[in-house]
Design a protein around this motif. Structure first.
Motif, PDB file in Angstrom:
ATOM      1  N   ALA A   1      62.965 -11.347  15.187  1.00  0.00           N
ATOM      2  CA  ALA A   1      62.835 -12.730  14.707  1.00  0.00           C
ATOM      3  C   ALA A   1      61.434 -13.011  14.197  1.00  0.00           C
ATOM      4  O   ALA A   1      61.236 -13.877  13.325  1.00  0.00           O
ATOM      5  N   GLU A   2      60.443 -12.301  14.728  1.00  0.00           N
ATOM      6  CA  GLU A   2      59.072 -12.485  14.255  1.00  0.00           C
ATOM      7  C   GLU A   2      58.960 -12.131  12.778  1.00  0.00           C
ATOM      8  O   GLU A   2      58.260 -12.817  12.016  1.00  0.00           O
ATOM      9  N   ALA A   3      59.654 -11.081  12.346  1.00  0.00           N
ATOM     10  CA  ALA A   3      59.624 -10.711  10.931  1.00  0.00           C
ATOM     11  C   ALA A   3      60.253 -11.802  10.074  1.00  0.00           C
ATOM     12  O   ALA A   3      59.736 -12.135   8.996  1.00  0.00           O
ATOM     13  N   LEU A   4      61.345 -12.384  10.547  1.00  0.00           N
ATOM     14  CA  LEU A   4      61.969 -13.474   9.795  1.00  0.00           C
ATOM     15  C   LEU A   4      61.043 -14.686   9.752  1.00  0.00           C
ATOM     16  O   LEU A   4      60.971 -15.396   8.739  1.00  0.00           O
ATOM     17  N   GLY A   5      60.334 -14.918  10.858  1.00  0.00           N
ATOM     18  CA  GLY A   5      59.379 -16.020  10.865  1.00  0.00           C
ATOM     19  C   GLY A   5      58.256 -15.804   9.879  1.00  0.00           C
ATOM     20  O   GLY A   5      57.862 -16.728   9.153  1.00  0.00           O
ATOM     21  N   ARG A   6      57.715 -14.590   9.819  1.00  0.00           N
ATOM     22  CA  ARG A   6      56.646 -14.297   8.857  1.00  0.00           C
ATOM     23  C   ARG A   6      57.144 -14.404   7.421  1.00  0.00           C
ATOM     24  O   ARG A   6      56.360 -14.714   6.514  1.00  0.00           O
ATOM     25  N   ALA A   7      58.427 -14.172   7.228  1.00  0.00           N
ATOM     26  CA  ALA A   7      58.999 -14.297   5.888  1.00  0.00           C
ATOM     27  C   ALA A   7      59.320 -15.748   5.530  1.00  0.00           C
ATOM     28  O   ALA A   7      59.747 -16.032   4.406  1.00  0.00           O
ATOM     29  N   GLY A   8      59.120 -16.669   6.464  1.00  0.00           N
ATOM     30  CA  GLY A   8      59.385 -18.083   6.209  1.00  0.00           C
ATOM     31  C   GLY A   8      60.836 -18.473   6.338  1.00  0.00           C
ATOM     32  O   GLY A   8      61.215 -19.583   5.960  1.00  0.00           O
ATOM     33  N   LEU A   9      61.659 -17.594   6.925  1.00  0.00           N
ATOM     34  CA  LEU A   9      63.095 -17.856   6.990  1.00  0.00           C
ATOM     35  C   LEU A   9      63.513 -18.660   8.217  1.00  0.00           C
ATOM     36  O   LEU A   9      64.673 -19.064   8.314  1.00  0.00           O
TER      37      LEU A   9
END
Length: 311
Positions: free
Chosen positions: A109-117
């Motif tokens: 989920a951290e990757a999705l957060g960094r992607a702004g999703l």
């Protein structure tokens, strides 16, 4: 053929990856093949458990019905996560913007957060880092103590084994609860986990019982929920009387009748279709109603068995 791309980062947890991969691989045994691709910034990816993995480094051409899945990785905190390159984040954003679904398991989920999703969307992650995820991405709506969430084609799960629940949910949403149940049985996993997750299908919520006759009737309803299924025919199929079936079905499913269970499956499938642009009339007819009146009536009443209304 639908493609599932697993986006790997150093320190990936094997079960975060292998659980969902096994689900989508098993779907192919039942006539719904998926092409599984493993992608990373470097071809050799160390896992948290010490087993090195080999991945592709060139992004494939994606279609809107393909899935991007980011498994979680090892680390005491999200701030210590491995580097995630700008190109990977751009690809996650672009796929979602093009109408695709993006999912994560655990720290993914951290990757999705960094992607702004995650901004403005419901999400979850492993209970150890839920507070940190909320702090690092204040625009996210972090839901605690659930197995998984889904919000506008962004799907997140709590971590480790819950990636299997997430993948079974996606299979149920795309191909129906009957196929998800067959996959779960083939993998010898429970088709319902503890906890009340609004996004899980009725099949997942009402299978935590040991009545084999009721399971057989549920299998039949799962496969044919769009057509009329008279109680007498279901009872004959189970080898019991209609009265006995009604009593045992209610006891096993928190008070549901076979008809109410069938209507719940129809409603959840219709909600999925409506969420993807179908009209009320077309959704109603596809799930077996003659017109939209019954669908509107079902949408307006409390959810079956006290369960949350599907979203």
């Amino acid at each position: 053929m639908t493609r599932v791309v697993f986006v790997l980062v150093p320190g990936v947890h094997l079960l975060d990856l292998a659980g969902p991969a096994q689900v989508f691989s098993t779907v192919g045994q039942f006539g719904r093949p998926y092409e599984l691709t493993y992608l990373a910034e470097d071809a050799r990816v160390p896992s948290a458990q010490g087993l090195p993995l080999l991945a592709e480094t060139e992004w494939p051409e994606l279609r809107a019905d393909d899935l991007l899945v980011v498994p979680g990785w090892s680390g005491p905190a999200l701030r210590d996560s491995p580097p995630i390159g700008d190109e990977m984040l751009r690809r996650l954003r672009a796929h979602h913007a093009a109408g695709g679904t993006v999912a994560s398991v655990c720290a993914g989920a951290e990757a999705l957060g960094r992607a702004g999703l995650l901004d403005g969307r419901r999400c979850t992650t492993h209970h150890d880092v839920q507070d940190e995820l909320a702090s690092r991405h204040p625009g996210a709506i972090v839901v605690r103590d659930v197995l998984f969430t889904t919000d506008d084609r962004v799907v997140t799960s709590a971590g480790i084994a819950s990636g299997i629940d997430l993948a079974l949910h996606l299979v149920a949403a795309r191909h129906g609860p009957a196929l998800a149940a067959r996959v779960a049985r083939e993998m010898v996993v429970h088709t319902r986990r503890n906890g009340h997750e609004p996004q899980s299908s009725a099949m997942l919520r009402h299978r935590a019982h040991l009545d084999d006759a009721v399971h057989r009737v549920q299998d039949l309803i799962d496969e044919r929920f769009t057509v009329p299924l008279p109680l007498a025919a279901l009872a004959s199929f189970a080898g019991v009387s209609a009265r006995t079936l009604t009593r045992r079905f209610g006891s096993a499913t928190q008070g549901l009748t076979p008809l109410r269970y069938q209507q719940t499956l129809r409603l959840e499938r219709a909600e999925h279709l409506l969420g993807h642009g179908a009209t009320m009339e077309s959704a109603a007819r596809e799930v077996g109603f003659e017109d939209a009146r019954m669908l509107r009536r079902l949408r307006g009443r409390p959810a079956a068995g006290g369960d949350p209304r599907p979203t």
